[in-house]
Design a protein around this motif. Sequence first.
Motif, short mmCIF file in Angstrom:
data_model
loop_
_atom_site.label_atom_id
_atom_site.label_comp_id
_atom_site.label_asym_id
_atom_site.label_seq_id
_atom_site.Cartn_x
_atom_site.Cartn_y
_atom_site.Cartn_z
N TYR A 1 0.83 -1.21 0.00
CA TYR A 1 0.00 0.00 0.00
C TYR A 1 0.86 1.26 0.00
O TYR A 1 0.63 2.19 -0.78
CB TYR A 1 -0.92 0.00 1.21
N LEU A 2 1.85 1.31 0.89
CA LEU A 2 2.69 2.50 1.01
C LEU A 2 3.45 2.79 -0.28
O LEU A 2 3.57 3.95 -0.71
CB LEU A 2 3.68 2.33 2.17
N THR A 3 3.96 1.74 -0.92
CA THR A 3 4.70 1.92 -2.17
C THR A 3 3.78 2.45 -3.26
O THR A 3 4.15 3.35 -4.02
CB THR A 3 5.32 0.58 -2.60
N ALA A 4 2.57 1.89 -3.34
CA ALA A 4 1.62 2.34 -4.36
C ALA A 4 1.18 3.77 -4.10
O ALA A 4 1.02 4.57 -5.03
CB ALA A 4 0.42 1.40 -4.39
N TRP A 5 0.96 4.11 -2.82
CA TRP A 5 0.54 5.49 -2.50
C TRP A 5 1.64 6.48 -2.86
O TRP A 5 1.36 7.53 -3.47
CB TRP A 5 0.20 5.62 -1.02
N LYS A 6 2.89 6.17 -2.51
CA LYS A 6 3.99 7.10 -2.82
C LYS A 6 4.13 7.29 -4.33
O LYS A 6 4.36 8.42 -4.81
CB LYS A 6 5.29 6.55 -2.23
N ALA A 7 3.97 6.21 -5.08
CA ALA A 7 4.06 6.32 -6.53
C ALA A 7 2.92 7.16 -7.09
O ALA A 7 3.11 7.96 -8.02
CB ALA A 7 4.04 4.93 -7.16
N ALA A 8 1.70 6.99 -6.52
CA ALA A 8 0.54 7.75 -7.01
C ALA A 8 0.60 9.21 -6.61
O ALA A 8 0.22 10.10 -7.37
CB ALA A 8 -0.74 7.11 -6.49
N ALA A 9 1.08 9.49 -5.40
CA ALA A 9 1.08 10.86 -4.89
C ALA A 9 2.29 11.66 -5.33
O ALA A 9 2.20 12.88 -5.53
CB ALA A 9 1.01 10.83 -3.36
N PHE A 10 3.44 11.00 -5.50
CA PHE A 10 4.68 11.71 -5.81
C PHE A 10 5.39 11.19 -7.05
O PHE A 10 6.44 11.71 -7.41
CB PHE A 10 5.65 11.62 -4.61
N ALA A 11 4.85 10.15 -7.68
CA ALA A 11 5.50 9.53 -8.84
C ALA A 11 6.94 9.18 -8.51
O ALA A 11 7.87 9.42 -9.30
CB ALA A 11 5.43 10.47 -10.05
N ALA A 12 7.15 8.63 -7.32
CA ALA A 12 8.50 8.30 -6.86
C ALA A 12 8.44 7.08 -5.95
O ALA A 12 7.40 6.79 -5.35
CB ALA A 12 9.10 9.49 -6.12
#
Length: 388
Positions: free
Chosen positions: A82-93
């Motif tokens: 979840y955390l990895t997907a959220w960071k990618a969605a929110a910051f593209a990183a």
Amino acid sequence: MSLDFGAKSDEKWRHVSLSTSHGSYQKDDQAHLVGHAMTAPLAAYIPGQTGLSDADQDALTDLYIRGTPANTLRAYERDLIYLTAWKAAAFAAPLNWPEGEAVALRFIIDHSRDLTEADPQDPALTAADALITQGLRKSHACPAPSTLDRRIASWRAFHRMKNLASPFDAPLVRQARAKARRAAAKPKAPKSANPITREVLEAVLATCDHSLRGLRDRAILMLGWASGGRRRSEIAGLMRQDIDLKDYAKDGIIWINLVETKTTQSGKTPKLVLKGRAAQALAFWVEMGDINDGPLFRPITRNDDPLERALSPDGIYQIVQKRVTQAGFPKGFATPHGLRSGFLTQAALDGAPIQAAMRLSLHRSLAQAQQYYDDVEITENPATDLLG
């Protein structure tokens, strides 16, 4: 963009691949999360300190895996995805180690408000939509505070595994989390809508016939209740060798050796005792099911034959739900945790000392166990009759 977390030393843990460009993730069984959280060289974050050798890193990873309860490892798995997907969605990183305070603060803010009526251009809504598309978030509603707390706890644990300071310990971030918790405060929902007290249990037991399935379910319900209110994971995890029948023929007593529980460490869980009807039901299941080794409780085929594999915790859940409904109670009346809450509630109703009840329930917190006693004792409080 693809983020790959590789496994190192334990064959139980496999590879996780998150593909944010396709808006989905793929998972082969379980990820080697502890290995991922620890494999980056410590020297990259602690100037002047020598990094661990590959052999030491593997040994430390294995130590974390063996020393962490299976349920916690599964929670780590879900939360890291979840955390990895959220960071990618929110910051593209990808996630950073250590993570920045601004990212931690944004995570709290995004998960501390209802996005149902949010502006379509709201970045938090955009990230939430990406998570919903991937099946990682159910709706735009504000997540439960307990869910947010667990994900933050996992994120902090990943930092500890790397010997890094967590951004959630920063004063501003800690204050924001406290404010968010208070803003979302609401009565804690019980794990079971109703306790399975003795009267309820008797009605549920009456639905168990003399088939092998009925004998199994009766043994599960009686052991789960009479041994102190066992959690479904504890019931599902019992093996035949955990059940000691040496005193059964003479004294009618069965000893239960739990390897570990949520509140006790492996090898340090005290023995539990089963007596009377509960012991009889368990002994009869062992005999009729021909359970000589392996899992104690197993799925039953349509031909009323036990399989070799163990029942899962979800299987225990389904059994309790089915039997409660068959007993005439409304759907959702009680869950397996009702066995635990029902045991303590009945102990309070019968006047059993709370210390004696806790000796079986293995509650670590007196305050937590006292809640069940308080609900019973307040009705007997003379102050409730002051108006006549």
